[in-house]
Design a protein around this motif. Structure first.
Motif, mmCIF file in Angstrom:
data_model
loop_
_atom_site.group_PDB
_atom_site.id
_atom_site.type_symbol
_atom_site.label_atom_id
_atom_site.label_comp_id
_atom_site.label_asym_id
_atom_site.label_seq_id
_atom_site.Cartn_x
_atom_site.Cartn_y
_atom_site.Cartn_z
ATOM 1 N N TRP A 157 19.298 13.628 16.308
ATOM 2 C CA TRP A 157 18.400 13.215 17.379
ATOM 3 C C TRP A 157 17.755 14.450 17.968
ATOM 4 O O TRP A 157 18.433 15.437 18.252
ATOM 5 C CB TRP A 157 19.151 12.464 18.491
ATOM 6 C CG TRP A 157 19.764 11.193 18.015
ATOM 7 C CD1 TRP A 157 19.156 9.979 17.902
ATOM 8 C CD2 TRP A 157 21.104 10.998 17.581
ATOM 9 N NE1 TRP A 157 20.046 9.044 17.426
ATOM 10 C CE2 TRP A 157 21.248 9.647 17.223
ATOM 11 C CE3 TRP A 157 22.213 11.841 17.450
ATOM 12 C CZ2 TRP A 157 22.442 9.114 16.750
ATOM 13 C CZ3 TRP A 157 23.394 11.315 16.972
ATOM 14 C CH2 TRP A 157 23.488 9.968 16.640
ATOM 15 N N PHE A 158 16.457 14.402 18.172
ATOM 16 C CA PHE A 158 15.708 15.542 18.696
ATOM 17 C C PHE A 158 15.372 15.316 20.162
ATOM 18 O O PHE A 158 14.850 14.265 20.518
ATOM 19 C CB PHE A 158 14.425 15.746 17.887
ATOM 20 C CG PHE A 158 14.671 16.175 16.473
ATOM 21 C CD1 PHE A 158 14.559 17.504 16.126
ATOM 22 C CD2 PHE A 158 15.030 15.259 15.506
ATOM 23 C CE1 PHE A 158 14.789 17.918 14.827
ATOM 24 C CE2 PHE A 158 15.267 15.652 14.201
ATOM 25 C CZ PHE A 158 15.149 16.991 13.863
ATOM 26 N N TYR A 159 15.682 16.312 20.979
ATOM 27 C CA TYR A 159 15.402 16.268 22.411
ATOM 28 C C TYR A 159 14.411 17.375 22.751
ATOM 29 O O TYR A 159 14.545 18.498 22.264
ATOM 30 C CB TYR A 159 16.676 16.484 23.223
ATOM 31 C CG TYR A 159 17.585 15.283 23.262
ATOM 32 C CD1 TYR A 159 17.783 14.588 24.438
ATOM 33 C CD2 TYR A 159 18.252 14.840 22.135
ATOM 34 C CE1 TYR A 159 18.615 13.481 24.500
ATOM 35 C CE2 TYR A 159 19.082 13.740 22.172
ATOM 36 C CZ TYR A 159 19.262 13.069 23.360
ATOM 37 O OH TYR A 159 20.088 11.974 23.400
ATOM 38 N N GLU A 160 13.441 17.065 23.588
ATOM 39 C CA GLU A 160 12.458 18.048 24.040
ATOM 40 C C GLU A 160 12.930 18.681 25.339
ATOM 41 O O GLU A 160 13.434 17.996 26.232
ATOM 42 C CB GLU A 160 11.111 17.380 24.276
ATOM 43 C CG GLU A 160 10.041 18.332 24.758
ATOM 44 C CD GLU A 160 8.706 17.655 24.993
ATOM 45 O OE1 GLU A 160 7.718 18.384 25.188
ATOM 46 O OE2 GLU A 160 8.643 16.409 24.975
ATOM 47 N N TYR A 161 12.796 20.016 25.435
ATOM 48 C CA TYR A 161 13.110 20.716 26.680
ATOM 49 C C TYR A 161 11.874 20.627 27.568
ATOM 50 O O TYR A 161 10.822 21.149 27.246
ATOM 51 C CB TYR A 161 13.463 22.170 26.400
ATOM 52 C CG TYR A 161 13.968 22.903 27.618
ATOM 53 C CD1 TYR A 161 15.216 22.647 28.126
ATOM 54 C CD2 TYR A 161 13.180 23.844 28.250
ATOM 55 C CE1 TYR A 161 15.687 23.322 29.244
ATOM 56 C CE2 TYR A 161 13.633 24.528 29.361
ATOM 57 C CZ TYR A 161 14.892 24.261 29.849
ATOM 58 O OH TYR A 161 15.346 24.924 30.951
ATOM 59 N N TYR A 162 11.998 19.914 28.669
ATOM 60 C CA TYR A 162 10.851 19.643 29.529
ATOM 61 C C TYR A 162 11.313 19.655 30.982
ATOM 62 O O TYR A 162 12.269 18.967 31.336
ATOM 63 C CB TYR A 162 10.253 18.273 29.165
ATOM 64 C CG TYR A 162 9.029 17.899 29.926
ATOM 65 C CD1 TYR A 162 7.802 18.460 29.617
ATOM 66 C CD2 TYR A 162 9.085 16.992 30.964
ATOM 67 C CE1 TYR A 162 6.661 18.112 30.317
ATOM 68 C CE2 TYR A 162 7.959 16.633 31.683
ATOM 69 C CZ TYR A 162 6.747 17.211 31.346
ATOM 70 O OH TYR A 162 5.625 16.876 32.045
ATOM 71 N N SER A 163 10.675 20.463 31.813
ATOM 72 C CA SER A 163 11.000 20.562 33.242
ATOM 73 C C SER A 163 12.487 20.831 33.475
ATOM 74 O O SER A 163 13.150 20.133 34.233
ATOM 75 C CB SER A 163 10.584 19.285 33.980
ATOM 76 O OG SER A 163 9.195 19.110 33.910
ATOM 77 N N SER A 164 13.016 21.827 32.784
ATOM 78 C CA SER A 164 14.403 22.285 32.928
ATOM 79 C C SER A 164 15.454 21.254 32.531
ATOM 80 O O SER A 164 16.593 21.317 32.981
ATOM 81 C CB SER A 164 14.670 22.754 34.361
ATOM 82 O OG SER A 164 13.813 23.809 34.686
ATOM 83 N N THR A 191 7.776 22.575 21.206
ATOM 84 C CA THR A 191 8.186 23.885 20.693
ATOM 85 C C THR A 191 9.592 24.301 21.109
ATOM 86 O O THR A 191 10.135 25.244 20.560
ATOM 87 C CB THR A 191 7.209 24.979 21.161
ATOM 88 O OG1 THR A 191 7.172 24.993 22.574
ATOM 89 C CG2 THR A 191 5.818 24.744 20.594
ATOM 90 N N LYS A 192 10.183 23.632 22.076
ATOM 91 C CA LYS A 192 11.520 23.992 22.524
ATOM 92 C C LYS A 192 12.331 22.722 22.718
ATOM 93 O O LYS A 192 11.835 21.748 23.293
ATOM 94 C CB LYS A 192 11.441 24.770 23.838
ATOM 95 C CG LYS A 192 12.724 25.445 24.232
ATOM 96 C CD LYS A 192 12.507 26.361 25.426
ATOM 97 C CE LYS A 192 13.793 27.084 25.762
ATOM 98 N NZ LYS A 192 13.634 27.972 26.916
ATOM 99 N N GLY A 193 13.576 22.735 22.234
ATOM 100 C CA GLY A 193 14.378 21.526 22.374
ATOM 101 C C GLY A 193 15.791 21.698 21.871
ATOM 102 O O GLY A 193 16.291 22.807 21.686
ATOM 103 N N ARG A 194 16.429 20.575 21.625
ATOM 104 C CA ARG A 194 17.822 20.541 21.188
ATOM 105 C C ARG A 194 17.942 19.471 20.115
ATOM 106 O O ARG A 194 17.347 18.405 20.207
ATOM 107 C CB ARG A 194 18.716 20.215 22.378
ATOM 108 C CG ARG A 194 20.185 20.161 22.055
ATOM 109 C CD ARG A 194 21.007 20.030 23.317
ATOM 110 N NE ARG A 194 21.089 21.351 23.941
ATOM 111 C CZ ARG A 194 21.639 21.579 25.118
ATOM 112 N NH1 ARG A 194 22.151 20.597 25.814
ATOM 113 N NH2 ARG A 194 21.677 22.791 25.609
ATOM 114 N N ILE A 195 18.720 19.773 19.084
ATOM 115 C CA ILE A 195 18.970 18.821 18.006
ATOM 116 C C ILE A 195 20.449 18.453 18.053
ATOM 117 O O ILE A 195 21.307 19.311 17.900
ATOM 118 C CB ILE A 195 18.630 19.429 16.630
ATOM 119 C CG1 ILE A 195 17.186 19.925 16.592
ATOM 120 C CG2 ILE A 195 18.883 18.400 15.529
ATOM 121 C CD1 ILE A 195 16.871 20.773 15.379
#
Length: 79
Positions: A6-13, A50-54
């Motif tokens: 599952w891919f998560y986007e890093y958004y607003s901390s 461009t920034k996130g967590r898998i």
């Protein structure tokens, strides 16, 4: 055994789950060695962030046996 990503986007901390996810049967993945994984940005389709967590989950008969995550950041290489 099943492997899911599952891919998560890093958004607003904070990390927010995106629409991207993948699931595979373990036997379909084959033998891979992922060492210093680098991809040419021109060969890769556009990625929505461009920034996130898998997150990764391995299950056997609907019971989780391994779970973990990797933080990732996509950068453009300067010439």
């Amino acid at each position: 055994m099943c492997v899911s990503f599952w891919f998560y986007e890093y958004y607003s901390s904070q990390y927010r789950r995106s629409f991207l996810e993948m699931s595979f049967k373990w036997c379909n993945l084959g033998d891979y060695h992922l060492v210093n994984m680098t991809l040419s940005i021109s060969a890769m389709p556009s990625f929505p962030f461009t920034k996130g967590r898998i997150y990764c989950n391995m299950t056997l008969r609907q019971e989780t046996i391994v779970a973990g995550y990797i933080d990732m950041e996509l950068k453009r290489k300067r010439n």
